[in-house]
Design a protein around this motif. Sequence first.
Motif, PDB file in Angstrom:
ATOM      1  N   THR A 295       0.844  -1.186   0.000  1.00 18.29           N
ATOM      2  CA  THR A 295       0.000   0.000   0.000  1.00 18.29           C
ATOM      3  C   THR A 295       0.881   1.237   0.000  1.00 18.29           C
ATOM      4  O   THR A 295       1.863   1.306   0.726  1.00 18.29           O
ATOM      5  CB  THR A 295      -0.905   0.019   1.249  1.00 18.29           C
TER       6      THR A 295
ATOM      7  N   TYR B 263       0.563   5.778  -0.295  1.00 21.10           N
ATOM      8  CA  TYR B 263      -0.317   6.818   0.231  1.00 21.10           C
ATOM      9  C   TYR B 263      -0.204   8.070  -0.618  1.00 21.10           C
ATOM     10  O   TYR B 263       0.887   8.454  -1.037  1.00 21.10           O
ATOM     11  CB  TYR B 263       0.066   7.162   1.678  1.00 21.10           C
TER      12      TYR B 263
ATOM     13  N   LYS C 128      -0.769  11.768   0.143  1.00 20.51           N
ATOM     14  CA  LYS C 128      -1.002  12.619   1.301  1.00 20.51           C
ATOM     15  C   LYS C 128      -0.769  14.063   0.898  1.00 20.51           C
ATOM     16  O   LYS C 128       0.065  14.352   0.025  1.00 20.51           O
ATOM     17  CB  LYS C 128      -0.131  12.198   2.476  1.00 20.51           C
TER      18      LYS C 128
ATOM     19  N   SER D 106       4.825   5.999   3.065  1.00 21.98           N
ATOM     20  CA  SER D 106       4.575   6.214   4.488  1.00 21.98           C
ATOM     21  C   SER D 106       3.335   7.070   4.704  1.00 21.98           C
ATOM     22  O   SER D 106       3.142   8.071   4.012  1.00 21.98           O
ATOM     23  CB  SER D 106       5.791   6.922   5.105  1.00 21.98           C
ATOM     24  N   PRO D 107       2.503   6.737   5.693  1.00 26.13           N
ATOM     25  CA  PRO D 107       1.322   7.559   5.975  1.00 26.13           C
ATOM     26  C   PRO D 107       1.628   8.764   6.870  1.00 26.13           C
ATOM     27  O   PRO D 107       0.762   9.595   7.096  1.00 26.13           O
ATOM     28  CB  PRO D 107       0.379   6.584   6.680  1.00 26.13           C
TER      29      PRO D 107
ATOM     30  N   CYS E 206      -4.761  11.949   3.857  1.00 27.18           N
ATOM     31  CA  CYS E 206      -3.815  10.853   3.670  1.00 27.18           C
ATOM     32  C   CYS E 206      -4.642   9.666   3.184  1.00 27.18           C
ATOM     33  O   CYS E 206      -5.353   9.031   3.960  1.00 27.18           O
ATOM     34  CB  CYS E 206      -3.084  10.517   4.964  1.00 27.18           C
TER      35      CYS E 206
ATOM     36  N   PRO F 188      -4.990   5.987   1.512  1.00 23.64           N
ATOM     37  CA  PRO F 188      -4.272   4.755   1.173  1.00 23.64           C
ATOM     38  C   PRO F 188      -4.544   4.375  -0.277  1.00 23.64           C
ATOM     39  O   PRO F 188      -5.673   4.495  -0.760  1.00 23.64           O
ATOM     40  CB  PRO F 188      -4.852   3.722   2.137  1.00 23.64           C
TER      41      PRO F 188
END
Length: 171
Positions: A9, A11, A13, A66-67, A99, A101
């Motif tokens: 997954t 992201y 953001k 990275s979230p 953010c 996914p």
Amino acid sequence: FQEVTSGRTGYQKFVGLDVELEAPHGLAGPVVMDATVIQSDGFRFVYLLPWDARRVLIEDTYYSGSPQLSVEHLKKEIHFYAVRRGWKIQHVHRVEVGCLPIPLQISNTQEPKVPSIGVRGGFFNLTTGYSVPDAVATVNRIAQVSRWTPEAVHAALAPLKKHHRSQARFY
């Protein structure tokens, strides 16, 4: 999303400031991706959406693994970006933060007894993660099914899913 896609997954953001500038911005229209900014934390770009001659949405966007999202840091980056463009922010009308996914691959697992649609079924854009346009196409296809059994819905969705997967290779 890990379970849905049986894979990785990413992201999308972002932090956006809807600002009013002291002077006109000079934009003729939206700027979808200004990737001339310093690249960090994945692929980074700034999105510009002018509302009128002095009001503009400035959105700092990242495609990242990275979230984690530092809203205050990105607000400062947006202010620096405005200064580099020769703009002075007079007022911030609103702040938007997100953010999202994004599954980075479509699951190849066995179909469940009940047909899956939406993101779980692999019907989404692999760049944005958005699924509404695919949901409309899926609903239109299902509406054409004369007998709503799992087998009939699977059969109706199979060509759509095959086409979607072939298009997804591009991403």
